[in-house]
Write a protein that holds these residues in place. Structure first.
Motif, PDB file in Angstrom:
ATOM      1  N   ASN A 411      31.491  50.197  -2.170  1.00  0.00           N
ATOM      2  CA  ASN A 411      30.491  50.854  -3.029  1.00  0.00           C
ATOM      3  C   ASN A 411      29.062  50.702  -2.533  1.00  0.00           C
ATOM      4  N   LEU A 412      28.790  49.801  -1.596  1.00  0.00           N
ATOM      5  CA  LEU A 412      27.410  49.477  -1.219  1.00  0.00           C
ATOM      6  C   LEU A 412      26.918  50.370  -0.084  1.00  0.00           C
ATOM      7  N   ILE A 413      25.785  51.021  -0.291  1.00  0.00           N
ATOM      8  CA  ILE A 413      25.107  51.787   0.753  1.00  0.00           C
ATOM      9  C   ILE A 413      24.197  50.843   1.532  1.00  0.00           C
ATOM     10  N   ILE A 414      24.130  51.008   2.850  1.00  0.00           N
ATOM     11  CA  ILE A 414      23.234  50.196   3.681  1.00  0.00           C
ATOM     12  C   ILE A 414      22.341  51.131   4.489  1.00  0.00           C
ATOM     13  N   TYR A 415      21.038  50.916   4.382  1.00  0.00           N
ATOM     14  CA  TYR A 415      20.069  51.790   5.052  1.00  0.00           C
ATOM     15  C   TYR A 415      19.026  50.944   5.774  1.00  0.00           C
ATOM     16  N   ALA A 416      18.726  51.315   7.011  1.00  0.00           N
ATOM     17  CA  ALA A 416      17.709  50.618   7.808  1.00  0.00           C
ATOM     18  C   ALA A 416      16.706  51.645   8.320  1.00  0.00           C
ATOM     19  N   PRO A 417      15.497  51.709   7.753  1.00  0.00           N
ATOM     20  CA  PRO A 417      14.523  52.726   8.149  1.00  0.00           C
ATOM     21  C   PRO A 417      14.039  52.535   9.577  1.00  0.00           C
ATOM     22  N   LEU A 418      13.716  53.651  10.219  1.00  0.00           N
ATOM     23  CA  LEU A 418      13.160  53.613  11.565  1.00  0.00           C
ATOM     24  C   LEU A 418      11.695  53.227  11.543  1.00  0.00           C
ATOM     25  N   ASN A 419      10.992  53.580  10.467  1.00  0.00           N
ATOM     26  CA  ASN A 419       9.561  53.319  10.381  1.00  0.00           C
ATOM     27  C   ASN A 419       9.145  53.269   8.911  1.00  0.00           C
ATOM     28  N   GLU A 420       7.853  53.128   8.662  1.00  0.00           N
ATOM     29  CA  GLU A 420       7.364  52.953   7.301  1.00  0.00           C
ATOM     30  C   GLU A 420       7.492  54.219   6.458  1.00  0.00           C
ATOM     31  N   ILE A 421       7.474  55.380   7.091  1.00  0.00           N
ATOM     32  CA  ILE A 421       7.645  56.627   6.339  1.00  0.00           C
ATOM     33  C   ILE A 421       9.076  56.722   5.828  1.00  0.00           C
ATOM     34  N   ASP A 422      10.023  56.370   6.671  1.00  0.00           N
ATOM     35  CA  ASP A 422      11.422  56.328   6.232  1.00  0.00           C
ATOM     36  C   ASP A 422      11.615  55.329   5.098  1.00  0.00           C
ATOM     37  N   LEU A 423      10.929  54.193   5.178  1.00  0.00           N
ATOM     38  CA  LEU A 423      11.047  53.193   4.113  1.00  0.00           C
ATOM     39  C   LEU A 423      10.530  53.762   2.796  1.00  0.00           C
ATOM     40  N   GLN A 424       9.369  54.405   2.838  1.00  0.00           N
ATOM     41  CA  GLN A 424       8.851  55.029   1.626  1.00  0.00           C
ATOM     42  C   GLN A 424       9.833  56.046   1.056  1.00  0.00           C
ATOM     43  N   ASN A 425      10.390  56.859   1.920  1.00  0.00           N
ATOM     44  CA  ASN A 425      11.274  57.936   1.455  1.00  0.00           C
ATOM     45  C   ASN A 425      12.580  57.412   0.883  1.00  0.00           C
ATOM     46  N   ILE A 426      13.121  56.332   1.438  1.00  0.00           N
ATOM     47  CA  ILE A 426      14.365  55.802   0.876  1.00  0.00           C
ATOM     48  C   ILE A 426      14.098  55.083  -0.447  1.00  0.00           C
ATOM     49  N   LEU A 427      12.938  54.437  -0.579  1.00  0.00           N
ATOM     50  CA  LEU A 427      12.576  53.834  -1.866  1.00  0.00           C
ATOM     51  C   LEU A 427      12.457  54.912  -2.936  1.00  0.00           C
ATOM     52  N   TYR A 428      11.851  56.031  -2.555  1.00  0.00           N
ATOM     53  CA  TYR A 428      11.729  57.175  -3.477  1.00  0.00           C
ATOM     54  C   TYR A 428      13.109  57.728  -3.827  1.00  0.00           C
ATOM     55  N   THR A 429      13.946  57.905  -2.818  1.00  0.00           N
ATOM     56  CA  THR A 429      15.285  58.463  -3.020  1.00  0.00           C
ATOM     57  C   THR A 429      16.130  57.568  -3.918  1.00  0.00           C
ATOM     58  N   ALA A 430      16.018  56.255  -3.701  1.00  0.00           N
ATOM     59  CA  ALA A 430      16.858  55.302  -4.437  1.00  0.00           C
ATOM     60  C   ALA A 430      16.604  55.353  -5.940  1.00  0.00           C
ATOM     61  N   GLN A 431      15.365  55.650  -6.344  1.00  0.00           N
ATOM     62  CA  GLN A 431      15.047  55.650  -7.783  1.00  0.00           C
ATOM     63  C   GLN A 431      15.270  57.003  -8.446  1.00  0.00           C
ATOM     64  N   LEU A 432      15.791  57.951  -7.674  1.00  0.00           N
ATOM     65  CA  LEU A 432      16.049  59.272  -8.244  1.00  0.00           C
ATOM     66  C   LEU A 432      17.348  59.327  -9.032  1.00  0.00           C
ATOM     67  N   GLY A 433      18.185  58.279  -8.886  1.00  0.00           N
ATOM     68  CA  GLY A 433      19.439  58.276  -9.637  1.00  0.00           C
ATOM     69  C   GLY A 433      20.666  58.101  -8.770  1.00  0.00           C
ATOM     70  N   LEU A 434      20.604  57.196  -7.797  1.00  0.00           N
ATOM     71  CA  LEU A 434      21.793  56.901  -6.991  1.00  0.00           C
ATOM     72  C   LEU A 434      22.918  56.406  -7.893  1.00  0.00           C
ATOM     73  N   GLN A 435      24.144  56.711  -7.504  1.00  0.00           N
ATOM     74  CA  GLN A 435      25.302  56.276  -8.268  1.00  0.00           C
ATOM     75  C   GLN A 435      25.916  55.000  -7.704  1.00  0.00           C
ATOM     76  N   ASN A 436      25.306  54.450  -6.659  1.00  0.00           N
ATOM     77  CA  ASN A 436      25.816  53.239  -6.007  1.00  0.00           C
ATOM     78  C   ASN A 436      24.675  52.266  -5.761  1.00  0.00           C
ATOM     79  N   PRO A 437      25.007  50.974  -5.605  1.00  0.00           N
ATOM     80  CA  PRO A 437      23.982  50.034  -5.143  1.00  0.00           C
ATOM     81  C   PRO A 437      23.627  50.321  -3.694  1.00  0.00           C
TER      82      PRO A 437
END
Length: 595
Positions: A411-437
């Motif tokens: 069930n666990l998603i694992i994400y490693a951003p390439l840079n700070e823009i990717d980090l911002q975007n995944i933080l934004y994406t994660a709070q949109l309503g992911l169905q998994n940790p």
């Protein structure tokens, strides 16, 4: 700087030859010595300055190393190292090939137990004491020195709870300075404060209720009072507890007044104490600040967002949210297990929880990740700061195991951003309503874009879960990277004269892998090379090998990353060179591949 006494102390046997009245002078010289070295070489400062008198008293009274002395965490052990045979090479502290910044059993017989994570000292010392009893050695002393932040951790309580029903010859010394790295928090801190202020009746002492012989509070900077009490306790059998009151950074005015900043201040003027400020103008942001500022921005727009960190508000930069909205951001103290399950409980009620824990410390809450979060498929957002090689703190602090220990969790998603823009975007994406940790891993240090706030802050783009990105096309070899180590690959490829043969793919999602793209890659290229800043065993590369095996692909696959060994201390660049994942090593490897 006067070193008349300290210069003749190589081991505690030399210290014990001195008259007791000479020890304040040793304390003065030891403080000056530490300040002089750390001001130039850097390292942890405040914690060691706060226990100078205690350190001298312990080695003066007890017969170390026969009597066993265990320092919890180990930030405060610089004076101990200097008095136990390492004064002459203390200037190599935390450097490649030099002595460790933490107690380490292979380094000295005086380092009775290796540490780096908190709250282990009581359990370790109790284990030693029970073993001594079983061997019939009833006179040996076992001393655990633990801070007020560390003793609030669950493991410390487990040790105290067990010790209280034994006859173990154990002395627990509470170094109470009301601060860890950041100020201590919680009800226990309030209790200890009331004890210090004389507001708590002795008959209600919680340590006494656990069957410890309690003494204190004692001024930890009055070396004569400390020695007197240690000698008294030395004669008492069974579990004992000494409560000492100290000041972190004692002896350096700025370190006493700004204890958070002077925990590890970097380079500073040894006489004035003033920190040499590094210009941050036109520098890329620290990843921790990208996290902290982005989560604050998101929380201002999404009322369901909450933040949690176990005792690292400054280190994680959750402090920004804690300052702006303290009712929605929580420092739970050194309590990683509690932090994870607290986040799980919040998630059951529909809250969007960012749980920020250093990669190396998340290991301490592995059961909670599996049973309390992933098994129930609760969409907790784990933000793993200090992932990868962290540098001078060494083996206890490298965040190199997280991909391997998380990749096997359903069930666990694992994400490693390439840079700070990717980090911002995944933080934004994660709070949109992911169905998994989800676990988002990012390194210590700085990103790539100096103008990220001006150009990109707040301009979030959702990320498609499980998709890889082709960063560079090629004809023969595919390099698959995950995380910020991919920037080393990009630079190495730029340095090549003829890079056309090599393609580069960014697999930010370690789980789920982009299997559709992998089928295309395996069909197109003659060989594949994976690279990560985590352990090769069980890591991202292992996932690619598993995919190849399951789908009967037979092309050669080379995996690069951290080898199957504990990596010691040094700069991140030096350690990347050791692992052969730095830009120069990759450039050399790519050149050979092309030839």
């Amino acid at each position: 700087m006067s070193n008349n006494l300290l210069s003749n102390i190589y081991y505690p046997t030399d210290l014990r030859k001195l008259e007791e009245v000479q020890l304040p002078q040793v304390a003065k010289e030891l403080r000056e010595f530490i300040i002089a070295i750390v001001s130039v070489k850097e390292g942890h400062l405040g914690a060691s300055l706060g226990v100078i008198e205690l350190t001298i008293a312990l080695h003066y009274v007890f017969n170390t190393p026969t009597d066993l002395l265990i320092w919890d965490v180990g930030h405060q052990a610089y004076g101990h190292k200097i008095l136990t045979g390492r004064r002459e090479n203390f200037d190599t502290n935390r450097q490649l090939g030099g002595i460790s910044g933490f107690p380490k059993r292979t380094e000295s017989p005086y380092d009775a137990f290796g540490v780096g994570h908190s709250s282990t000292a009581i359990s370790a010392a109790l284990g030693m004491a029970i073993a001594s009893n079983l061997k019939g050695d009833f006179d040996k002393q076992h001393i655990a020195v633990i801070g007020d932040a560390s003793i609030a951790s669950g493991m410390a309580f487990e040790g105290l709870n067990h010790a209280g029903v034994t006859n173990a010859n154990l002395l627990v010394i509470l170094n109470d300075n009301a601060i860890g790295i950041d100020p201590s928090v919680g009800a226990l801190k309030n209790y200890l404060t009331s004890v210090k202020n004389g507001k708590n009746p002795r008959q209600n002492n919680m340590i006494k209720s656990l069957n410890f012989d309690y003494s204190g509070p004692v001024d930890g900077h009055d070396i004569f009072a400390v020695i007197k009490e240690l000698r008294r306790l030395q004669k008492i059998k069974g579990p004992k507890f000494l409560h000492l009151i100290t000041t972190k950074g004692k002896g350096l005015k700025q370190a006493e007044e700004n204890q958070v900043k002077y925990h590890a201040p970097g380079k500073f003027d040894a006489k004035s104490g003033e920190i040499y400020l590094k210009s941050e103008e036109n520098l890329p942001p620290k990843y921790q600040d990208v996290f902290g500022l982005t989560v604050l921005d998101l929380a201002q727009k999404n009322q369901k967002i909450l933040g949690i960190t176990p005792a690292m508000p400054s280190g994680s930069s959750l402090k920004f949210m804690m300052e702006a909205m303290p009712e929605r951001a929580f420092d739970v103290g050194i309590a990683e297990q509690h932090a994870v399950t607290l986040a799980a409980g919040m998630a059951t009620q529909g809250m969007v929880v960012f749980c920020n824990i250093y990669s190396t410390f998340l290991q301490r809450a592995y059961d909670q990740i599996i049973h309390d979060v992933a098994l129930q498929n609760l969409a907790v957002i784990f933000c793993l700061d200090r992932a990868g090689l962290v540098g001078e703190d060494g083996a206890t602090h490298h965040g190199v195991f997280d991909i391997a220990y998380l990749r096997c969790v359903p069930n666990l998603i694992i994400y490693a951003p390439l840079n700070e823009i990717d980090l911002q975007n995944i933080l934004y994406t994660a709070q949109l309503g992911l169905q998994n940790p989800i676990a988002i891993r990012y390194p210590r240090g700085r990103g790539q874009n100096a103008y990220w706030r001006q150009n990109n802050f707040g301009k979030y783009q959702p990320i498609a879960i499980g998709k890889s990105v082709c960063l560079k096309t090629g004809t023969q070899i595919a390099v698959l990277s995950t995380g910020t180590i991919g920037n080393n690959v990009r630079q190495a490829l730029k340095n090549l004269l003829e890079p056309e043969a090599i393609a580069h793919y960014n697999f930010a999602f370690v789980k789920p892998l982009d299997e559709k793209e992998l089928h295309l890659i395996f069909a197109q290229f003659k060989s594949i090379l994976t690279i990560e800043d985590g352990t090769i065993v069980g890591g991202f590369g292992s996932g690619i090998l598993e995919f190849a095996s399951q789908n009967n692909y037979l092309i050669p696959i080379t995996t690069l990353g951290v080898p199957d060994a504990f990596i010691e201390h040094g700069t991140v660049t030096e350690l990347q060179q050791f692992c052969k994942i730095d830009v120069s090593s990759l450039e050399l490897l790519f050149s050979k591949i092309i030839l």
